[in-house]
Design an enzyme around this catalytic site. Structure first.
Site, PDB file in Angstrom:
ATOM      1  N   HIS A  84       0.776  -6.870 -11.805  1.00 45.17           N
ATOM      2  CA  HIS A  84       1.335  -6.498 -10.504  1.00 45.17           C
ATOM      3  C   HIS A  84       1.145  -7.592  -9.458  1.00 45.17           C
ATOM      4  CE1 HIS A  84       2.843  -3.474  -7.729  1.00 45.17           C
ATOM      5  NE2 HIS A  84       1.833  -3.691  -6.903  1.00 45.17           N
ATOM      6  N   ASP A 118       3.299  -5.567 -15.601  1.00 44.62           N
ATOM      7  CA  ASP A 118       2.975  -4.557 -14.589  1.00 44.62           C
ATOM      8  C   ASP A 118       3.642  -3.234 -14.963  1.00 44.62           C
ATOM      9  OD1 ASP A 118       2.374  -3.142 -12.252  1.00 44.62           O
ATOM     10  OD2 ASP A 118       4.071  -4.004 -11.162  1.00 44.62           O
ATOM     11  N   GLY A 156       0.818  -1.207   0.000  1.00 46.60           N
ATOM     12  CA  GLY A 156       0.000   0.000   0.000  1.00 46.60           C
ATOM     13  C   GLY A 156       0.852   1.256   0.000  1.00 46.60           C
ATOM     14  N   SER A 210       4.627  -5.400  -3.940  1.00 52.32           N
ATOM     15  CA  SER A 210       4.413  -3.964  -4.011  1.00 52.32           C
ATOM     16  C   SER A 210       5.124  -3.245  -2.855  1.00 52.32           C
ATOM     17  CB  SER A 210       2.909  -3.677  -4.035  1.00 52.32           C
ATOM     18  OG  SER A 210       2.653  -2.353  -4.440  1.00 52.32           O
ATOM     19  N   TYR A 211       4.375  -2.469  -2.024  1.00 55.04           N
ATOM     20  CA  TYR A 211       5.021  -1.773  -0.913  1.00 55.04           C
ATOM     21  C   TYR A 211       5.546  -2.748   0.144  1.00 55.04           C
ATOM     22  CZ  TYR A 211       6.191   2.119   2.125  1.00 55.04           C
ATOM     23  OH  TYR A 211       6.886   3.027   2.885  1.00 55.04           O
TER      24      TYR A 211
END
Length: 496
Positions: free
Chosen positions: A468, A415, A106, A202-203
């Site tokens: 992603h 992605d 996030g 991701s994060y």
């Protein structure tokens, strides 16, 4: 006659005792009172706490043969901070399988909403929003699988100290996640001796290495009761380095015919991604860049958008709130950076949010015990400030490589958010020796699944045609990937 009655009574008593022990063993998962791997006896009060978290059956759930647990683990008693978890025993031989923790990023997004319900967990909400389907490529075929909503303010996780929400950042997230694990293992001590791994995307390129570092450092001085048997971690399409992540996004967009030559030239000449603040000219150029991603999916260039709802609801539901202070510093200032991802079924997030907001589902999961004033969402609407976010994770990764921690980095190659181009530039910065360069790997249908680069201390893997969220787009390949990672085996370099 009396002796006969006594014998019958004794036989009945023994039968009842035997049945009680069998029932107790069944009720607490594999091994019952005993851990199947090392014969460790588990106290009755611990078994009772596990049983309180046992999820017997979810509304609309298909029948399964494995056990699942969900509930809260307190990470800070003084502030009343508690993280919500959902745990699935492995489908077969859980006493012999490793334990894998999955984290979404996030920051502020739910590992249950994305990871469990749309990517790699056993259960996916269906279009009717009432029933669940079994994921045939669930990762609990390979490991005991643990999801946690972190930090507080995400999903069902909560704090009784409202000021905590404005103090969040990478450091406190790692600290609370580490406290969660220490306390979770006290609740499930039969898994304490298992090899432990972390994975995310991701994060979570920040979350996972930072949690691994917290465990690695803590293991040097903690008592045996708090030692965590960390063996490695795996991160996908991961935010790792501000400069190369941002530069790689632009390079990828131009190379994949997303932006024009003019926009590409303007960004190249007017943006310096080594800085935290962008010039006026750079902001203008980046606005043109993000405008393109209003009409196609940044997270998966070649999949359609969800059109089952009105266009206005699509736009708002796919937009996360702006969070001040997150990385990368320049791109995070743009609304387009805060789009939510969607998987192979771009409407799946609608099904998930509807399902997890049902009171009967929350009751079955032992969730929302504080009666939250807001609905469950994939990404938190409560978090608006992120206090700390290092510009690069590379120093942490270097330290963990030197410490002998197994590290795999993988990348879905369609992605556009944190593209394969960015990750390749980032890994080049590490300066690691290449032991085996750009080797194809194959799936069981003799197709090329992607490519690998074996560095000295790190494995890089690409997954062809994945966006992603790799497990959403290429579930078979993702399961193959995690099985090989856990076994510390190279992916097949030849058709098989």
């Amino acid at each position: 006659m009396a002796s006969t009655n006594a014998a019958v009574s004794l036989a009945l008593l023994l039968l009842l005792l035997s049945a009680s022990v069998a029932l107790a063993r069944v009720s607490v998962g594999y091994g019952g009172f005993w851990h199947g791997g090392d014969g460790m006896k588990v106290r009755g009060d611990v078994l009772g706490r596990q049983e309180a978290d046992r999820v017997v059956e979810l509304p609309g759930q298909p029948p399964v043969g494995f056990k699942q647990y969900a509930g809260y683990v307190t990470v800070n008693e003084k502030h009343g901070r508690a993280l919500f978890y959902w745990f699935f025993e492995a489908m077969t031989e859980p006493e012999k399988r490793p334990l894998l923790l999955w984290l979404n990023g996030g920051p502020g997004c739910s590992s249950i909403g994305y990871g469990e319900a749309e990517e790699l967990g056993p259960f996916f909400p269906k279009k009717d929003q009432q029933t669940l389907k079994l994921n045939p490529h669930t990762w609990n075929k390979a490991a005991n699988l643990l999801f946690v909503e972190s930090p507080v303010g995400v999903g069902f996780s909560y704090t009784n100290t409202s000021e905590d929400i404005n103090e969040l950042g990478d450091e406190i997230t790692a600290k609370d996640s580490h406290a969660f694990l220490v306390n979770w293992f006290k609740r499930f001590p039969q898994f304490k001796s298992h090899d432990f791994y972390i994975a995310g995307e991701s994060y979570a390129g920040h979350y996972v290495p930072q949690l691994a570092k917290a465990i690695f450092d803590s293991n040097k001085h903690v008592p045996k009761s708090d030692y965590i048997n960390l063996k490695g971690f795996m991160i996908g399409n991961a935010l790792l380095d501000d400069e190369t992540d941002q530069k790689g996004m632009v390079e990828y967009a131009w190379d994949h015919a997303v932006i024009s030559d003019r926009v590409y030239r303007d960004i190249k000449t007017k943006c310096d991604f080594r800085r935290k603040k962008a010039s006026v000219g750079c902001n203008t150029a980046l606005t043109s860049y993000f405008n393109v991603y209003e009409i196609i999916d940044m997270y998966s260039l070649y999949t359609p958008s969800c059109v089952s709802n009105s266009s206005s609801s699509i736009s708002s539901s796919r937009q996360r709130p702006m969070i001040q202070g997150i990385a990368p510093q320049i791109l995070s200032k743009f609304d387009g950076w805060h789009k939510r991802s969607a998987g192979y079924d771009p409407c799946a997030p609608y099904y998930t949010e509807s399902y997890f907001n049902r009171p009967d589902v929350q009751k079955a999961l032992h969730a929302n015990v504080t009666s939250m004033s807001y609905p469950w969402t994939h990404c938190s609407d409560a978090i608006s400030i992120w206090r700390d976010s290092p510009a690069s994770m590379l120093p942490t990764i270097r330290k963990l490589i030197a410490g002998g921690i197994r590290i795999w980095v993988y990348s879905g190659d369609t992605d556009g958010r944190i593209p394969v181009t960015a990750t390749r530039l980032t890994l080049k910065k590490l300066g690691l020796k290449i032991n085996e360069d750009w080797t194809p790997w194959y799936t069981n249908n003799k197709q090329v699944g992607g490519w690998t680069i074996e560095y000295d201390g790190l494995m890089f893997v690409t997954i062809r045609g994945a966006g992603h969220e790799v497990p959403s787009f290429k579930p078979k390949q993702a399961l193959q990937l995690v099985k090989h990672f856990l076994a510390n085996k190279k992916l097949p370099p030849k058709p098989f």
